[in-house]
Design a protein around this motif. Structure first.
Motif, PDB file in Angstrom:
ATOM      1  N   ARG A   5       0.839  -1.212   0.000  1.00  0.00           N
ATOM      2  CA  ARG A   5       0.000   0.000   0.000  1.00  0.00           C
ATOM      3  C   ARG A   5       0.866   1.250   0.000  1.00  0.00           C
ATOM      4  NH1 ARG A   5      -4.957   0.385   4.057  1.00  0.00           N
ATOM      5  NH2 ARG A   5      -3.415  -0.425   5.505  1.00  0.00           N
ATOM      6  N   ILE A   6       0.554   2.190  -0.913  1.00  0.00           N
ATOM      7  CA  ILE A   6       1.324   3.436  -0.999  1.00  0.00           C
ATOM      8  C   ILE A   6       0.585   4.618  -0.376  1.00  0.00           C
ATOM      9  CG2 ILE A   6       2.631   2.696  -3.020  1.00  0.00           C
ATOM     10  CD1 ILE A   6       0.804   4.474  -4.734  1.00  0.00           C
ATOM     11  N   CYS A   7      -0.687   4.431   0.007  1.00  0.00           N
ATOM     12  CA  CYS A   7      -1.423   5.500   0.678  1.00  0.00           C
ATOM     13  C   CYS A   7      -1.388   5.259   2.182  1.00  0.00           C
ATOM     14  CB  CYS A   7      -2.863   5.554   0.183  1.00  0.00           C
ATOM     15  SG  CYS A   7      -3.796   4.050   0.535  1.00  0.00           S
ATOM     16  N   PRO A   8      -1.645   6.286   2.977  1.00  0.00           N
ATOM     17  CA  PRO A   8      -1.625   6.086   4.425  1.00  0.00           C
ATOM     18  C   PRO A   8      -2.841   5.299   4.911  1.00  0.00           C
ATOM     19  CG  PRO A   8      -2.299   8.321   3.914  1.00  0.00           C
ATOM     20  CD  PRO A   8      -1.900   7.689   2.612  1.00  0.00           C
ATOM     21  N   THR A   9      -2.683   4.594   6.001  1.00  0.00           N
ATOM     22  CA  THR A   9      -3.811   3.955   6.659  1.00  0.00           C
ATOM     23  C   THR A   9      -4.643   5.030   7.363  1.00  0.00           C
ATOM     24  OG1 THR A   9      -2.698   3.658   8.772  1.00  0.00           O
ATOM     25  CG2 THR A   9      -2.361   1.931   7.110  1.00  0.00           C
ATOM     26  N   ASN A  10      -5.851   4.644   7.780  1.00  0.00           N
ATOM     27  CA  ASN A  10      -6.664   5.571   8.567  1.00  0.00           C
ATOM     28  C   ASN A  10      -5.894   6.085   9.774  1.00  0.00           C
ATOM     29  OD1 ASN A  10      -8.923   5.185   6.915  1.00  0.00           O
ATOM     30  ND2 ASN A  10      -9.651   3.461   8.132  1.00  0.00           N
ATOM     31  N   ASP A  11      -5.220   5.175  10.450  1.00  0.00           N
ATOM     32  CA  ASP A  11      -4.522   5.545  11.671  1.00  0.00           C
ATOM     33  C   ASP A  11      -3.320   6.443  11.380  1.00  0.00           C
ATOM     34  OD1 ASP A  11      -5.095   4.906  14.493  1.00  0.00           O
ATOM     35  OD2 ASP A  11      -2.976   4.341  14.531  1.00  0.00           O
ATOM     36  N   MET A  12      -2.604   6.162  10.299  1.00  0.00           N
ATOM     37  CA  MET A  12      -1.488   7.013   9.917  1.00  0.00           C
ATOM     38  C   MET A  12      -1.956   8.427   9.593  1.00  0.00           C
ATOM     39  SD  MET A  12       0.530   4.280   7.511  1.00  0.00           S
ATOM     40  CE  MET A  12       1.389   5.548   6.606  1.00  0.00           C
ATOM     41  N   GLU A  13      -3.077   8.539   8.881  1.00  0.00           N
ATOM     42  CA  GLU A  13      -3.589   9.863   8.529  1.00  0.00           C
ATOM     43  C   GLU A  13      -4.000  10.634   9.779  1.00  0.00           C
ATOM     44  OE1 GLU A  13      -6.975  12.159   5.892  1.00  0.00           O
ATOM     45  OE2 GLU A  13      -7.184  10.008   6.256  1.00  0.00           O
ATOM     46  N   GLY A  44       3.204  -4.948   2.735  1.00  0.00           N
ATOM     47  CA  GLY A  44       4.070  -3.781   2.660  1.00  0.00           C
ATOM     48  C   GLY A  44       3.274  -2.498   2.836  1.00  0.00           C
ATOM     49  N   GLN A  45       3.773  -1.597   3.673  1.00  0.00           N
ATOM     50  CA  GLN A  45       3.115  -0.313   3.907  1.00  0.00           C
ATOM     51  C   GLN A  45       4.107   0.821   3.759  1.00  0.00           C
ATOM     52  OE1 GLN A  45      -0.301   0.669   4.755  1.00  0.00           O
ATOM     53  NE2 GLN A  45       0.746   2.551   4.133  1.00  0.00           N
ATOM     54  N   SER A  46       3.779   1.768   2.885  1.00  0.00           N
ATOM     55  CA  SER A  46       4.590   2.968   2.733  1.00  0.00           C
ATOM     56  C   SER A  46       4.059   4.061   3.665  1.00  0.00           C
ATOM     57  CB  SER A  46       4.551   3.433   1.278  1.00  0.00           C
ATOM     58  OG  SER A  46       5.465   4.485   1.060  1.00  0.00           O
ATOM     59  N   TYR A  47       4.859   5.109   3.881  1.00  0.00           N
ATOM     60  CA  TYR A  47       4.503   6.157   4.839  1.00  0.00           C
ATOM     61  C   TYR A  47       4.562   7.530   4.171  1.00  0.00           C
ATOM     62  CZ  TYR A  47       4.494   2.740   8.572  1.00  0.00           C
ATOM     63  OH  TYR A  47       4.180   1.660   9.369  1.00  0.00           O
ATOM     64  N   PRO A  48       3.517   7.894   3.433  1.00  0.00           N
ATOM     65  CA  PRO A  48       3.520   9.165   2.706  1.00  0.00           C
ATOM     66  C   PRO A  48       3.149  10.359   3.571  1.00  0.00           C
ATOM     67  CG  PRO A  48       1.485   7.988   2.291  1.00  0.00           C
ATOM     68  CD  PRO A  48       2.316   7.094   3.167  1.00  0.00           C
ATOM     69  N   ASN A  49       3.198  11.540   2.958  1.00  0.00           N
ATOM     70  CA  ASN A  49       2.846  12.776   3.640  1.00  0.00           C
ATOM     71  C   ASN A  49       1.348  13.074   3.507  1.00  0.00           C
ATOM     72  OD1 ASN A  49       5.618  13.247   4.125  1.00  0.00           O
ATOM     73  ND2 ASN A  49       5.846  14.181   2.116  1.00  0.00           N
ATOM     74  N   THR A  50       0.850  13.967   4.371  1.00  0.00           N
ATOM     75  CA  THR A  50      -0.501  14.500   4.216  1.00  0.00           C
ATOM     76  C   THR A  50      -0.443  16.020   4.346  1.00  0.00           C
ATOM     77  OG1 THR A  50      -1.055  14.387   6.582  1.00  0.00           O
ATOM     78  CG2 THR A  50      -1.498  12.417   5.263  1.00  0.00           C
ATOM     79  N   PHE A  51      -1.463  16.691   3.803  1.00  0.00           N
ATOM     80  CA  PHE A  51      -1.523  18.153   3.816  1.00  0.00           C
ATOM     81  C   PHE A  51      -2.919  18.585   4.246  1.00  0.00           C
ATOM     82  CE2 PHE A  51       1.290  16.669   0.483  1.00  0.00           C
ATOM     83  CZ  PHE A  51       2.450  17.409   0.655  1.00  0.00           C
TER      84      PHE A  51
END
Length: 386
Positions: free
Chosen positions: A143-151, A366-373
């Motif tokens: 996954r390349i998008c954040p999880t609910n919890d990551m966001e 696999g989990q990626s850790y992207p940014n949010t704005f």
């Protein structure tokens, strides 16, 4: 290296040794993509698909992958989880794709996961945020998008500056919405803040006046909303019609387009804030400003709806991730592509794409850790909330 050896050994044990992987010989390299191209969230799915098409052209115009052109094999999940599973099987069996991208929503994606295990085909998840997608023990998920919890964790930095003291929560009643609600409550409680009303709405609901009337009567200063942009437009217009006032109205989930909201909800969006995964209005804020400028320019030159930029980048980055894995694998082979995904190091439009292990030992996703704005709509203009 030792960690990878252990992971591979456990995976072989889990899935059974001697299973033939999918390898392909063809003139082009097919990538399967599953999106909601019709149904309740079709706008978002088509935005993601168009972003993927831009990536394919971008890569093909720069030499392709392994000396071959990329080709998208497209399937419509019709905004339905059963159709999403069927679409995955069709792409794997009929179109013989070695790798998938999909399936936009969490419920659609979760329905697809058993097919990945059955056929041993890796999939890059570009949008879906439900945490269990990468914690359920499926080694074919990246996954390349954040999880609910990551966001929610990323958003937490804004709580004190916004003066949030008590919040109501209104979410779509599915895996995505319920997962987001749980994460919102966690970050609020960790900061010692109060949670007020917790309400849901069916994903196909058109009238949310009952929920909004209940929220109007609460003493919370903030309202968090999680749903797709089509329903969000209705929610905001109905909230304005009911005279619902909160100091902060904030959307999470990244599947809402501020431009689209301005166009279709008008004054109802005034002062609202939206957590997005890509801020196309501010390409300089991207992890790769030059590529962000290229992507926005290309999108506009194709005459595509600018409202789709906050969704379409997902397809762009997903195709680039798959292409990097195929290049790393050196062969169009599903099992080798799956293994190569662990070695991908790529700068996406919303941050680095590099996978960390998530889930049960030996069956990690696999989990990626992207940014949010976080952006705010004020006087019909969009600004970045620092």
């Amino acid at each position: 290296m030792y960690k990878k050896f252990i992971r591979n050994t456990l995976l072989a044990s889990c899935l059974g040794l001697g299973v033939a992987s999918f390898a392909y010989a063809q003139d082009t390299i097919k990538i399967g993509i599953i999106q909601p191209l019709t149904g309740s969230v079709a706008a978002s799915g088509n935005f993601v698909l168009n972003g993927a098409k831009i990536a394919v052209d971008y890569i093909n115009n720069n030499g392709g992958v392994l000396g071959k052109k990329l080709e998208l094999a497209v399937a419509d999940n019709k905004s339905n989880p059963t159709e999403s599973a069927n679409a995955a099987e069709k792409l794997i069996v009929r179109d013989k794709v070695p790798v998938l991208i999909g399936s936009w929503g969490s419920t659609f994606t979760l329905a697809t996961l058993p097919k990945l295990m059955e056929y041993k085909i890796p999939m890059v998840v570009e949008t879906a945020g439900a945490d269990k997608i990468t914690t359920s023990g499926n080694p074919y998920v990246f996954r390349i998008c954040p999880t609910n919890d990551m966001e929610a964790t990323s958003f937490a930095r804004h709580i004190e500056p916004l003066g949030i003291k008590k919040a109501d929560i209104l979410v779509v009643n599915n895996d995505w919405g319920l997962g987001s609600a749980s994460s919102i409550k966690r970050i609020l409680k960790e900061k010692g803040l109060a949670v007020g009303k917790e309400l849901t709405m069916d994903h196909s609901a058109q009238d949310m006046s009952s929920q909004l009337s209940e929220i109007r009567g609460s003493d919370a200063d903030t309202l968090f909303i999680v749903t797709a942009v089509e329903q969000l437009t209705l929610v905001l217009k109905q909230a304005e019609g009911l005279g619902l006032k909160k100091e902060n109205i904030i959307t999470l989930g990244g599947s809402q387009s501020p431009d689209q909201l301005i166009a279709h909800a008008g004054s109802a969006v005034e002062g609202t804030m939206h957590n997005v995964m890509f801020a196309p209005w501010f390409p300089e804020a991207s992890a790769d400003p030059e590529l962000a400028k290229f992507f926005v320019q290309e999108w506009n030159e194709r005459g595509l709806d600018k409202a789709g930029l906050t969704e379409s980048f997902r397809g762009f980055d997903a195709v680039r991730t798959v292409a990097a894995a195929i290049e790393e694998a050196g062969v169009v082979d599903s099992d080798k592509i799956r293994e190569a995904l662990w070695d991908v190091e790529l700068t996406g439009l919303n941050g680095p794409i590099e996978f960390r292990e998530s889930g049960p030992e030996g069956r990690e996703s696999g989990q990626s850790y992207p940014n949010t704005f976080l952006v705010r709509i004020q006087d019909g203009e969009i600004s970045l909330v620092e």
